[in-house]
Design an enzyme around this catalytic site. Structure first.
Site, PDB file in Angstrom:
ATOM      1  N   GLU A   1       0.869  -1.183   0.000  1.00 48.91           N
ATOM      2  CA  GLU A   1       0.000   0.000   0.000  1.00 48.91           C
ATOM      3  C   GLU A   1       0.901   1.227   0.000  1.00 48.91           C
ATOM      4  OE1 GLU A   1      -3.132   0.021  -0.677  1.00 48.91           O
ATOM      5  OE2 GLU A   1      -3.030  -2.164  -0.797  1.00 48.91           O
TER       6      GLU A   1
ATOM      7  N   CYS B   1      -1.599   8.995   4.198  1.00 42.68           N
ATOM      8  CA  CYS B   1      -1.613   8.591   2.785  1.00 42.68           C
ATOM      9  C   CYS B   1      -2.927   9.019   2.142  1.00 42.68           C
ATOM     10  CB  CYS B   1      -1.414   7.093   2.666  1.00 42.68           C
ATOM     11  SG  CYS B   1      -2.563   6.176   3.687  1.00 42.68           S
TER      12      CYS B   1
HETATM   13  P1  NAP Z   1       9.189   4.765   3.054  1.00 48.93           P
HETATM   14  O1  NAP Z   1      10.295   5.716   3.071  1.00 48.93           O
HETATM   15  O2  NAP Z   1       8.891   4.025   1.821  1.00 48.93           O
HETATM   16  O3  NAP Z   1       9.502   3.731   4.257  1.00 48.93           O
HETATM   17  C1  NAP Z   1       8.591   2.709   4.611  1.00 48.93           C
HETATM   18  C2  NAP Z   1       9.354   1.572   5.262  1.00 48.93           C
HETATM   19  O4  NAP Z   1      10.215   0.974   4.280  1.00 48.93           O
HETATM   20  C3  NAP Z   1      10.266   1.989   6.409  1.00 48.93           C
HETATM   21  O5  NAP Z   1      10.226   0.996   7.398  1.00 48.93           O
HETATM   22  C4  NAP Z   1      11.633   2.048   5.751  1.00 48.93           C
HETATM   23  O6  NAP Z   1      12.701   1.857   6.649  1.00 48.93           O
HETATM   24  C5  NAP Z   1      11.518   0.875   4.800  1.00 48.93           C
HETATM   25  N1  NAP Z   1      12.441   0.916   3.661  1.00 48.93           N
HETATM   26  C6  NAP Z   1      13.062   1.975   3.094  1.00 48.93           C
HETATM   27  N2  NAP Z   1      13.826   1.570   2.056  1.00 48.93           N
HETATM   28  C7  NAP Z   1      13.685   0.233   1.958  1.00 48.93           C
HETATM   29  C8  NAP Z   1      14.206  -0.757   1.091  1.00 48.93           C
HETATM   30  N3  NAP Z   1      15.051  -0.459   0.106  1.00 48.93           N
HETATM   31  N4  NAP Z   1      13.847  -2.051   1.285  1.00 48.93           N
HETATM   32  C9  NAP Z   1      12.995  -2.376   2.270  1.00 48.93           C
HETATM   33  N5  NAP Z   1      12.471  -1.479   3.140  1.00 48.93           N
HETATM   34  C10 NAP Z   1      12.811  -0.193   2.990  1.00 48.93           C
HETATM   35  O7  NAP Z   1       7.817   5.446   3.491  1.00 48.93           O
HETATM   36  P2  NAP Z   1       7.514   6.350   4.745  1.00 48.93           P
HETATM   37  O8  NAP Z   1       8.177   7.661   4.552  1.00 48.93           O
HETATM   38  O9  NAP Z   1       7.784   5.600   6.020  1.00 48.93           O
HETATM   39  O10 NAP Z   1       5.940   6.514   4.679  1.00 48.93           O
HETATM   40  C11 NAP Z   1       5.311   7.489   3.926  1.00 48.93           C
HETATM   41  C12 NAP Z   1       4.756   6.907   2.649  1.00 48.93           C
HETATM   42  O11 NAP Z   1       3.926   5.814   2.951  1.00 48.93           O
HETATM   43  C13 NAP Z   1       3.884   7.889   1.889  1.00 48.93           C
HETATM   44  O12 NAP Z   1       4.138   7.769   0.523  1.00 48.93           O
HETATM   45  C14 NAP Z   1       2.469   7.424   2.232  1.00 48.93           C
HETATM   46  O13 NAP Z   1       1.505   7.791   1.265  1.00 48.93           O
HETATM   47  C15 NAP Z   1       2.671   5.945   2.302  1.00 48.93           C
HETATM   48  N6  NAP Z   1       1.634   5.299   3.108  1.00 48.93           N
HETATM   49  C16 NAP Z   1       0.671   4.590   2.465  1.00 48.93           C
HETATM   50  C17 NAP Z   1      -0.350   3.998   3.194  1.00 48.93           C
HETATM   51  C18 NAP Z   1      -1.450   3.221   2.513  1.00 48.93           C
HETATM   52  O14 NAP Z   1      -2.169   2.501   3.189  1.00 48.93           O
HETATM   53  N7  NAP Z   1      -1.577   3.327   1.214  1.00 48.93           N
HETATM   54  C19 NAP Z   1      -0.380   4.139   4.579  1.00 48.93           C
HETATM   55  C20 NAP Z   1       0.636   4.860   5.205  1.00 48.93           C
HETATM   56  C21 NAP Z   1       1.637   5.441   4.454  1.00 48.93           C
HETATM   57  P3  NAP Z   1      13.525   3.104   7.247  1.00 48.93           P
HETATM   58  O15 NAP Z   1      12.556   3.881   8.054  1.00 48.93           O
HETATM   59  O16 NAP Z   1      14.601   2.450   8.033  1.00 48.93           O
HETATM   60  O17 NAP Z   1      14.035   3.876   6.060  1.00 48.93           O
END
Ligand code: NAP
Length: 516
Positions: free
Chosen positions: A287, A321
């Site tokens: 998601e 999100c």
């Molecule tokens: P993110 O930067 O993509 O990080 C999400 C998770 O992925 C974190 O635990 C991060 O770890 C990890 N991660 C980063 N790089 C990775 C890789 N190469 N391989 C595996 N895992 C990795 O997102 P975010 O900033 O936390 O969250 C915001 C985003 O999430 C927004 O785009 C929002 O729209 C979306 N979101 C969507 C929903 C939905 O239900 N559609 C709900 C909530 C949020 P680290 O923290 O250690 O970097």
């Protein structure tokens, strides 16, 4: 017998006693600040020399906690422990596993103010937003427990002939990984993990680095509820390195990811590659982001529409999100709605999230602060700034509400996810034109339309291409079991968390026929 599912009630913060309870809980969190949290694998703790530091976004000089920056060796141990625990966990009944979810929910409910206070301090949620997330966390646990019990009863039992028995059983997949975002580091993380384990899988929990204490306390709640060692494993570490390693791992059976589009698509690619020793196609649920719009028709309750746009755009600093980042307004009412939106957004107060009654807290960290600031700078070329400006340096990552009017439908700030308190007001020629603009992005997560015209509402139902559509209400705040959540297009795989079919994503159906 378990009582039917009921949404967890929200705390009323207009009552002095609830503010006081929150302040007692915040004082408890204050005392715990600066502690270190290890990885916990099969019940054993692993601390590393290099640590992740989580910072209070309302006060960037304050460390919330430190956590292990798990190495690849620790990750290997996590897969070993999880596969070992899988042998006995997979044969437990759905009911037995479900009761552990109910127990976890009961623990979190009893400590509701504490969990909400963690969210206030570590991720900058206001009291109300934090409480809504804690309630959602409880709801996911309660709802999936009930769904799991139903799943045990599900299955085809039609016989082709009299001397034949046919069964279909929903059996678990194996070891899964839950990778959580920071913005719903309690509720979404709980839901992604709970759905996996209640179906008989064992899980590796990788928290977001900016919300690692929330993740550690959630893991602790699962442990206190009696979830056996190895069934859930806590693996904090850097997304870019550890994250890559675990999603590429040949022992990973499935990946449940919530986060950004960029990281999600990267994971999808890594997971598609079959590694030596890997015996399955990894199942990936993800998601991702959104560029959500609220459409305003010429015939609707203008005041309600404007208040709703403001609540959807600036609640949790626009870091949901589902947040509204585009208001698409039919030209006849553009000026009226713009004035009202400006009026209500101007009333929002911004400050430390722990201040009772504050309207908006900080954005999560320096990266977010810089990214949002760069979009504000872009917006100055693309639209007319009517509220807010570039943020000023302060003790926290505070950005006041920003509104641009007269934004072109093809502008960057009308197309790209900013994930902060920045709203674009776009003028449409008609309701149909507004729908075209709304759909003209790569995303398809949430959307809302305000109209009193029945035909237009029906048009929105048919043509507004989003996973979660709302009519005459806000586009945030989906409730578990009521509005199953998941996006279309590049917003995700539309897994519909909190919905009746979600658990099936973490099972495989086994069909069995016995000739009598
Ligand atoms: P993110 O930067 O993509 O990080 C999400 C998770 O992925 C974190 O635990 C991060 O770890 C990890 N991660 C980063 N790089 C990775 C890789 N190469 N391989 C595996 N895992 C990795 O997102 P975010 O900033 O936390 O969250 C915001 C985003 O999430 C927004 O785009 C929002 O729209 C979306 N979101 C969507 C929903 C939905 O239900 N559609 C709900 C909530 C949020 P680290 O923290 O250690 O970097």
């Amino acid at each position: 017998m378990i009582r039917p599912f009921k949404s967890e009630p929200l705390v009323d913060f207009s009552k002095r006693e609830n503010i006081e309870k929150m302040q007692v809980a915040l004082a408890k969190v204050d005392k715990e600040k600066g502690q270190s949290y290890p990885a916990v694998i099969g019940g054993r703790q692993y601390m590393t020399e290099e640590k992740i530091k989580s910072v209070n976004p309302s006060n960037k000089n304050e460390a919330i906690c430190y956590a292990a920056s798990s190495t690849y060796e620790i990750a290997d141990k996590a897969f070993e422990a999880a596969w070992s625990a899988f042998k006995s966990w997979k044969v437990k009944s759905y009911r037995e596993r479900a009761y552990l979810l109910l127990k976890t929910a009961a623990i979190i409910r009893r400590e509701k103010f504490y969990f909400s206070s963690l969210l206030v301090e570590e991720v900058g949620k206001t009291y109300g937003e934090a409480d809504a997330e804690t309630a959602e966390c409880i709801d996911f646990l309660e709802y999936y427990a009930r769904q799991a019990i139903n799943l045990e009863k599900k299955g085809m039992e039609v016989s082709y002939t009299e001397d034949e028995i046919n069964d279909t059983e929903y059996i678990p997949l194996g070891v899964g990984i839950a990778i959580a975002p920071w913005n719903f580091s309690l509720a979404i993380f709980a839901g992604m993990t709970a759905a996996g384990i209640v179906c008989g899988n064992t899980m590796i929990m990788k928290p977001a680095s900016t919300a690692v204490m929330v993740g550690a306390k959630l893991f602790d709640a699962f442990q206190r509820a009696g979830v056996p060692d190895g069934v859930v494993n806590f693996l904090p570490g850097k997304g870019g390195s550890l994250g890559n390693y675990i999603v590429s791992h040949p022992k990973a059976r499935f990946i449940n990811f919530t986060g950004s589009r960029e990281v999600g698509l990267h994971i999808n690619k890594l997971a598609a590659e079959v590694k030596e020793g890997q015996k399955w196609i990894k199942r990936v649920s993800m998601e991702l982001g959104g560029k959500n719009a609220i459409i305003v028709d010429k015939n609707c309750d203008y005041d309600n529409a404007a208040r709703t746009i403001v609540a959807s755009a600036f609640g949790y600093q626009g870091q949901k999100c589902s947040a509204c980042s585009r208001a698409i307004i039919v030209k006849d009412v553009y000026e009226t709605i713009t004035d009202l939106v400006l009026k209500y957004a101007s009333e929002i107060t911004v400050g430390a999230a722990r201040t009772p009654g504050i309207g908006m807290g900080p954005v999560i960290d320096l990266n977010a602060y810089n990214k949002i600031s760069s979009y504000i700078a872009i917006g100055k070329d693309e639209g007319n700034l009517i509220l807010g400006d570039m943020p000023e340096e302060s003790e926290g990552y505070f950005i006041k509400p920003v509104i641009f009017r007269d934004v072109d439908r093809n502008a960057k700030i009308a197309k790209e996810e900013i994930f902060g308190p920045v709203l674009a007001l776009i003028k449409a020629d008609s309701f149909e034109d507004a729908l075209d603009i709304a759909n003209d992005t790569d995303y398809g997560l949430t959307g809302s339309a305000f109209s009193n015209d029945r035909e237009n509402l029906e048009k929105a139902r048919k043509e507004f291409h989003v996973g979660n559509l709302y009519l005459n209400r806000k586009c945030t705040g989906a409730l578990v079991g009521i509005q199953p959540f998941g996006g279309f297009n590049l917003s995700g795989t539309d897994s519909k968390a909190g919905g009746a079919d979600y658990l099936l994503l973490f099972t495989q159906a086994k069909s069995m026929t016995e000739k009598l």
